[in-house]
Each structure stands twice: as C-alpha cells, then as structure tokens.
Design an enzyme around this catalytic site. Structure first.
Site, PDB file in Angstrom:
ATOM      1  N   ARG A  59      43.133  22.810  39.723  1.00  0.00           N
ATOM      2  CA  ARG A  59      42.040  23.761  39.480  1.00  0.00           C
ATOM      3  C   ARG A  59      41.278  24.009  40.785  1.00  0.00           C
ATOM      4  O   ARG A  59      40.775  25.102  41.036  1.00  0.00           O
ATOM      5  CB  ARG A  59      41.098  23.256  38.368  1.00  0.00           C
ATOM      6  CG  ARG A  59      39.875  24.130  38.188  1.00  0.00           C
ATOM      7  CD  ARG A  59      39.192  24.027  36.816  1.00  0.00           C
ATOM      8  NE  ARG A  59      39.160  22.690  36.251  1.00  0.00           N
ATOM      9  CZ  ARG A  59      38.370  21.698  36.660  1.00  0.00           C
ATOM     10  NH1 ARG A  59      37.519  21.888  37.661  1.00  0.00           N
ATOM     11  NH2 ARG A  59      38.422  20.500  36.092  1.00  0.00           N
ATOM     12  N   TYR A 105      34.309  50.654  35.109  1.00  0.00           N
ATOM     13  CA  TYR A 105      35.212  50.142  34.085  1.00  0.00           C
ATOM     14  C   TYR A 105      34.415  49.610  32.882  1.00  0.00           C
ATOM     15  O   TYR A 105      33.442  48.869  33.059  1.00  0.00           O
ATOM     16  CB  TYR A 105      36.085  49.037  34.698  1.00  0.00           C
ATOM     17  CG  TYR A 105      36.903  48.302  33.671  1.00  0.00           C
ATOM     18  CD1 TYR A 105      37.747  48.985  32.798  1.00  0.00           C
ATOM     19  CD2 TYR A 105      36.825  46.916  33.540  1.00  0.00           C
ATOM     20  CE1 TYR A 105      38.481  48.322  31.835  1.00  0.00           C
ATOM     21  CE2 TYR A 105      37.568  46.242  32.588  1.00  0.00           C
ATOM     22  CZ  TYR A 105      38.390  46.944  31.736  1.00  0.00           C
ATOM     23  OH  TYR A 105      39.115  46.293  30.771  1.00  0.00           O
ATOM     24  N   ASP A 130      33.622  47.056  43.901  1.00  0.00           N
ATOM     25  CA  ASP A 130      34.894  46.972  43.161  1.00  0.00           C
ATOM     26  C   ASP A 130      35.841  47.994  43.793  1.00  0.00           C
ATOM     27  O   ASP A 130      35.659  49.203  43.642  1.00  0.00           O
ATOM     28  CB  ASP A 130      34.641  47.267  41.676  1.00  0.00           C
ATOM     29  CG  ASP A 130      35.915  47.134  40.833  1.00  0.00           C
ATOM     30  OD1 ASP A 130      37.019  47.278  41.385  1.00  0.00           O
ATOM     31  OD2 ASP A 130      35.796  46.914  39.614  1.00  0.00           O
ATOM     32  N   LYS A 179      46.104  45.451  39.122  1.00  0.00           N
ATOM     33  CA  LYS A 179      46.437  46.867  39.352  1.00  0.00           C
ATOM     34  C   LYS A 179      47.318  47.028  40.596  1.00  0.00           C
ATOM     35  O   LYS A 179      48.432  46.560  40.601  1.00  0.00           O
ATOM     36  CB  LYS A 179      45.141  47.679  39.452  1.00  0.00           C
ATOM     37  CG  LYS A 179      44.104  47.314  38.396  1.00  0.00           C
ATOM     38  CD  LYS A 179      44.602  47.512  36.967  1.00  0.00           C
ATOM     39  CE  LYS A 179      43.480  47.339  35.983  1.00  0.00           C
ATOM     40  NZ  LYS A 179      43.756  46.446  34.885  1.00  0.00           N
TER      41      LYS A 179
HETATM   42  O1  P1T Z   1      41.677  43.694  33.578  1.00  0.00           O
HETATM   43  P1  P1T Z   1      41.133  42.815  34.667  1.00  0.00           P
HETATM   44  O2  P1T Z   1      42.160  42.331  35.643  1.00  0.00           O
HETATM   45  O3  P1T Z   1      40.243  41.725  34.159  1.00  0.00           O
HETATM   46  O4  P1T Z   1      40.222  43.775  35.590  1.00  0.00           O
HETATM   47  C1  P1T Z   1      39.050  44.397  35.141  1.00  0.00           C
HETATM   48  C2  P1T Z   1      38.787  45.657  35.912  1.00  0.00           C
HETATM   49  C3  P1T Z   1      37.826  45.647  36.904  1.00  0.00           C
HETATM   50  N1  P1T Z   1      37.546  46.746  37.646  1.00  0.00           N
HETATM   51  C4  P1T Z   1      38.207  47.902  37.438  1.00  0.00           C
HETATM   52  C5  P1T Z   1      37.868  49.086  38.273  1.00  0.00           C
HETATM   53  C6  P1T Z   1      39.197  47.980  36.459  1.00  0.00           C
HETATM   54  O5  P1T Z   1      39.837  49.150  36.298  1.00  0.00           O
HETATM   55  C7  P1T Z   1      39.489  46.848  35.658  1.00  0.00           C
HETATM   56  C8  P1T Z   1      40.494  46.888  34.561  1.00  0.00           C
HETATM   57  N2  P1T Z   1      40.776  48.176  34.115  1.00  0.00           N
HETATM   58  C9  P1T Z   1      41.626  48.525  33.103  1.00  0.00           C
HETATM   59  C10 P1T Z   1      42.307  47.635  32.366  1.00  0.00           C
HETATM   60  C11 P1T Z   1      41.753  49.977  32.860  1.00  0.00           C
HETATM   61  O6  P1T Z   1      42.737  50.419  32.252  1.00  0.00           O
HETATM   62  O7  P1T Z   1      40.863  50.714  33.320  1.00  0.00           O
END
Ligand code: P1T
Length: 385
Positions: A51, A103, A175, A200
């Site tokens: 961890r 988001y 972000d 992503k």
């Molecule tokens: O899904 P995760 O890895 O926890 O990430 C969250 C997140 C944070 N910031 C942005 C700009 C994002 O687009 C996302 C996740 N977004 C999607 C799942 C979506 O389809 O927009």
C-alpha cells in the site's frame, strides 16, 4: 536517466521505465506482491508493504511526473480517488472555488461527500478569471478547474487563474484529463497540482480505472503521499503496468485523435440537422485564443446539439451509431458516444445543469483513432435516420 530535456515522443516512451535491476527486463515487471521480506526489523530495500510502495507503481509515478513536467507523481485507484486525496488536504471551514462545468462525478464528490464535512464549495464560471478573483475569501484554500471542461469544452486561462491563486495564497489544481499531457501542461502555466483520470487518454485502451496527481512542491507531495498511504486508494500493479504501457503511445494516439477531431467537428458543423458544436478548435469558440495559446492541439472530445432539441431526436442518434459505442468514459482508441444528462452528468441537478448550458439534448463524442471517413459515415447514417 532524466528525460526532461527530450522531445515529447521520446519522453513519453522512456519516462519512468529503466531495465529491471533483478533481470534486465526492458519493461518494469508487474510486482504482484503485498509485502516485502525484511532482513531484520526495519532493514529492507526501501519496500515494506505494497500500500505504501510498489516498484511497478513507482515506475508509473516517475513516468507521470516526467510527462507533465513535474517533480512528483502519485497514482490512485481512480480519477475520483485522486480528487478525493486533494480535498483531504483541507479542513472543516475551508472553502474551494470550483468550475461550474465539470465531470458530474467530481461535482457529486464535492457536494454529496465533502460538503457534509464542513468544506464549502463555490461554483463559478472560471472562463472569466475575474469571477474566480471575486469569489476568493480568507477561507479559500483551493481552486479547482477543468479545462477543457467535460462536457461543454469551455476553456479557462490557466496562467491567469494561477496568478490569482498565487496572490491569494491558495492551491490551484487543474483536471487535465480532456487535454492529456500531450496537449497541455498546467504546471508550466503556474498550476500547483495536475489531476488526471488516467482511465482516459493515459491508459488509452478502455481497460483500466486509475487516477493521477502530479506536482512540484516537496511539502505538498509529502502531504498527498501521507493521504495516499493512510486512506489507501492505491492502484494495483497490473493497472499501473497498463497505464505505463499506455503512456508509451500517448503522443501517437493523440496526433490521430486531434486529426480525427478536426474532421468530425467540421462534418458536424456543416450537417443540416446539427445546431451547435462545442469544440475549442473553432476560431469562433468564445475561448479559442486561450485554447490555442495554452494547448498544442484540440483533441478528440466534442459535444453537439440537434436543431430538433427533443430527447427523441437525440436518442435516435445515440442509439443508431455502430462504430461510436453508447457508453460512459472517453479517451480510448475506440470512439464513444454519450448522453451527459442521463449518463455522466446525471448526478448534477437538472436546473443546475440547464443554468450552466448543459441541455437535455446534448450529445458528447469521444472521437477515437479509427479512420475518420468511417467515423463520419457512421455519424451521418445515424443523423439521417
Ligand atoms: O472515472 P475516474 O477514473 O474516477 O475519473 C473521474 C473523472 C475525473 N475528471 C474528468 C474530467 C473525467 O472525465 C472523469 C471521468 N469521466 C467519465 C467517466 C466520463 O465519461 O465523463
């Protein structure tokens, strides 16, 4: 070897990975272990418990730092876990200024999880930096922006907000998920922390959930590392390996995302059934000049509305594409189509969404790296149904 002086492609391929010291393996192995043998209590090779430390994660974290031109990288079990760690720097009574378009899961984390712990979130239109300046109070500790925003592709001037943040003594976190480090490096523009949903573009193949933070400040890194190990939202070594591998082709993929993005955005703009296309590459996008100055290209993300703004018309497009799969997420090699109001942004109250310009009929595309002609034909067929 430091790769900070290399060009972007060389940097992305070599960042973080060194031949494995135990075998010479060119790729950092997946260290699938929970613990490490100690010679005597406290006598070890720098690894005690997975961890806290894992060599595959360490290689990835070094890579993350290099590709964002930062000093430190930290990997998390998801993008929202990375965001969660940043908010845990704060205490009850502290205030956060956040973008009013972002988001839906970030909004949910702020409003439904952290607000009840006494942290106050103020949402402003950060595309005008003056709105950020006006919202600052003595309790403001953090400014949170997304640029381009999900899903409306709004652009915030990172350098302008960074100078406001510095003068106010607050932390600016950007972000950078939509742009990826290939298109934009917020630390170079004065941000304190860069956050990514590595799920992503960094991973790039829709096969992993992961988050990342990158920063320069040593003290802030210690605080965030303490939160990472104390709260435990760490990614497993297999997932670290996948993102490390994804980063090696990021520049090649992003070039194609950008090329396809231009083709699809122009096709949509000229289509008689399409009303508005939200894409920061158009010269008449309200923040195009800033986008062009702080980004190296405009990527593969865009949204659009139809002239017929009924849900029925939007649904027809959403359910009639064959290459564009109807799914949440973005940034993978394959194209996706999404309905923010009912999917990715459903956790934002309707009136809040509408006020900020996210209509019920908005359709979002993550343009992949297939052949652009095929993608356009797929959209054309769905639009003409
Ligand atoms: O899904 P995760 O890895 O926890 O990430 C969250 C997140 C944070 N910031 C942005 C700009 C994002 O687009 C996302 C996740 N977004 C999607 C799942 C979506 O389809 O927009």
């Amino acid at each position: 070897m430091s790769h900070s002086s290399h060009k972007i492609g060389t940097k992305f391929i070599h960042a973080g990975t060194v031949p494995d010291p135990s075998t010479g393996a060119i790729m950092t192995p997946i260290y699938q272990t929970s613990t490490y043998v100690q010679e005597a209590p406290g006598v070890n090779q720098g690894y005690e418990y997975a961890r806290s430390q894992n060599p595959t994660r360490k290689a990835l974290e070094d890579a993350l730092a290099t590709i964002e031109n930062g000093k430190h990288g930290l990997a998390f079990g998801s993008g929202v876990a990375a965001t969660d760690a940043v908010i845990k720097l704060l205490s009850p009574g502290d205030e956060v200024i956040a973008a009013n378009d972002m988001y839906g899961g970030t909004y949910r984390l702020f409003t439904k999880v952290f607000a009840k712990f006494g942290i106050k979130f103020t949402y402003v239109d950060t595309t005008n930096p003056q709105n950020v300046q006006n919202a600052i109070t003595p309790q403001t500790k953090l400014i949170w922006i997304e640029t381009p925003t999900n899903p409306l592709m709004n652009i915030t001037d990172i350098a302008a907000v960074a100078s406001i943040s510095k003068a106010a003594g607050t932390i600016l976190c950007v972000d950078n998920t939509f742009a990826s480090p290939y298109l934009q490096n917020p630390l170079d523009l004065g941000a304190d922390i860069v956050m990514h949903s590595a799920t992503k573009y960094l991973g790039g193949h829709s096969d992993v959930i992961q988050g990342a933070l990158i920063l320069n400040d040593d003290q802030l890194r210690e605080q965030l590392y303490f939160i990472q190990k104390s709260c435990g939202a760490v990614p497993g070594p297999m997932d670290c390996f996948l993102v490390l591998r994804g980063i090696k082709t990021l520049h090649v993929r992003m070039k194609q995302h950008c090329e396809n993005g231009i083709a699809v955005a122009q096709f949509l703009r000229n289509h008689p059934k399409v009303d508005k296309v939200y894409w920061c590459g158009f010269t008449d996008h309200p923040n195009h000049t800033i986008a062009a100055s702080q980004m190296r290209g405009f990527g593969g993300m865009m949204s659009f509305t139809l002239k017929d703004d009924s849900m029925e018309a939007a649904n027809k497009v959403l359910t009639n594409t064959h290459l564009f799969a109807l799914a949440e997420s973005l940034g993978g090699v394959e194209s996706l189509i999404n309905h923010p109001a009912s999917m990715t942004h459903a956790s934002i109250p309707r009136e809040e969404r509408i006020k900020n310009g996210l209509s019920d009929g908005l359709i979002r595309l993550s343009v992949g790296i297939e052949d652009a002609d095929d993608l356009i034909a797929d959209l054309d067929a769905a639009l003409n149904k």
